[in-house]
Write a protein that holds these residues in place. Sequence first.
Motif, short mmCIF file in Angstrom:
data_model
loop_
_atom_site.label_atom_id
_atom_site.label_comp_id
_atom_site.label_asym_id
_atom_site.label_seq_id
_atom_site.Cartn_x
_atom_site.Cartn_y
_atom_site.Cartn_z
N MET A 37 -35.32 -22.34 -33.15
CA MET A 37 -36.68 -21.90 -33.14
C MET A 37 -37.82 -22.86 -33.87
O MET A 37 -38.52 -22.32 -34.59
CB MET A 37 -36.78 -20.52 -34.12
CG MET A 37 -36.10 -19.51 -33.20
SD MET A 37 -35.95 -17.73 -33.90
CE MET A 37 -37.92 -17.58 -34.50
N ASN A 38 -37.27 -24.06 -33.82
CA ASN A 38 -38.29 -25.18 -34.63
C ASN A 38 -39.65 -24.86 -34.20
O ASN A 38 -40.17 -24.89 -32.95
CB ASN A 38 -37.85 -26.62 -34.19
CG ASN A 38 -36.77 -26.96 -35.29
OD1 ASN A 38 -36.42 -26.50 -35.96
ND2 ASN A 38 -36.42 -28.27 -35.03
N THR A 39 -40.53 -24.88 -34.98
CA THR A 39 -41.92 -25.16 -34.80
C THR A 39 -42.46 -26.55 -34.83
O THR A 39 -41.46 -27.48 -35.29
CB THR A 39 -42.90 -24.31 -35.65
OG1 THR A 39 -42.78 -24.77 -37.04
CG2 THR A 39 -42.53 -22.83 -35.58
N LYS A 40 -43.43 -27.11 -34.39
CA LYS A 40 -43.72 -28.40 -34.56
C LYS A 40 -43.92 -28.79 -36.11
O LYS A 40 -43.48 -29.95 -36.57
CB LYS A 40 -45.11 -28.69 -34.04
CG LYS A 40 -44.91 -28.81 -32.49
CD LYS A 40 -46.20 -29.30 -31.91
CE LYS A 40 -45.93 -29.32 -30.28
NZ LYS A 40 -47.35 -29.69 -29.66
N GLY A 41 -44.60 -27.94 -36.89
CA GLY A 41 -44.50 -28.03 -38.27
C GLY A 41 -43.27 -28.24 -39.11
O GLY A 41 -42.92 -29.15 -39.78
N PHE A 42 -42.24 -27.23 -38.63
CA PHE A 42 -40.85 -27.45 -39.25
C PHE A 42 -40.41 -28.68 -38.79
O PHE A 42 -39.64 -29.31 -39.61
CB PHE A 42 -40.09 -26.17 -38.85
CG PHE A 42 -38.91 -26.10 -39.42
CD1 PHE A 42 -38.88 -25.57 -40.93
CD2 PHE A 42 -37.56 -26.55 -39.08
CE1 PHE A 42 -37.66 -25.36 -41.40
CE2 PHE A 42 -36.34 -26.50 -39.55
CZ PHE A 42 -36.26 -25.85 -40.72
N GLU A 43 -40.51 -29.00 -37.33
CA GLU A 43 -39.94 -30.17 -37.13
C GLU A 43 -40.38 -31.38 -38.12
O GLU A 43 -39.44 -32.28 -38.24
CB GLU A 43 -39.91 -30.35 -35.40
CG GLU A 43 -39.21 -31.73 -35.11
CD GLU A 43 -37.72 -31.57 -35.26
OE1 GLU A 43 -37.13 -32.82 -35.73
OE2 GLU A 43 -36.94 -30.44 -35.23
N SER A 44 -41.62 -31.39 -38.19
CA SER A 44 -42.20 -32.28 -39.16
C SER A 44 -41.47 -32.39 -40.65
O SER A 44 -41.22 -33.45 -41.09
CB SER A 44 -43.65 -32.30 -39.20
OG SER A 44 -44.14 -32.47 -38.01
N LEU A 45 -41.43 -31.34 -41.08
CA LEU A 45 -40.51 -31.18 -42.25
C LEU A 45 -39.11 -31.84 -42.17
O LEU A 45 -38.73 -32.57 -43.17
CB LEU A 45 -40.55 -30.05 -42.94
CG LEU A 45 -41.76 -29.18 -43.35
CD1 LEU A 45 -41.62 -27.69 -43.50
CD2 LEU A 45 -42.65 -29.82 -44.19
N VAL A 46 -38.49 -31.53 -41.24
CA VAL A 46 -37.06 -32.12 -40.94
C VAL A 46 -37.25 -33.65 -40.77
O VAL A 46 -36.40 -34.13 -41.51
CB VAL A 46 -36.43 -31.38 -39.69
CG1 VAL A 46 -35.10 -32.05 -39.56
CG2 VAL A 46 -36.34 -29.98 -39.68
#
Length: 103
Positions: A37-46
């Motif tokens: 369920m990655n969001t673009k924001g979460f993927e940026s954090l990863v």
Amino acid sequence: MLEMSCEEHDRMAARSQFLTHTIGRILSEMEIKSIPMNTKGFESLVQLKEGTVKDSFDLFSGLFICIRFAKQELKNLEISFEKVKQKLLDKMNVMQNVNDSNL
């Protein structure tokens, strides 16, 4: 290349480099990773986490030790975290009081 004083350089380095590495290290401690369920924001954090942990801890600690404004940025991060946390707790208390008064 930008011309600036040593103080300006250190302030910018503390804000851009040290703060970035600190957040990345915190995310690493949280063991975040991509999820379905990655969001673009979460993927940026990863990606931030993955990018910063590739650098050695010696580099990270060197930023903290050698950049004279890094300690202040760490303090600012702590203060800001506590402010956000308190706002959440205050909002939760307000919502609970509203729900309790509707019973």
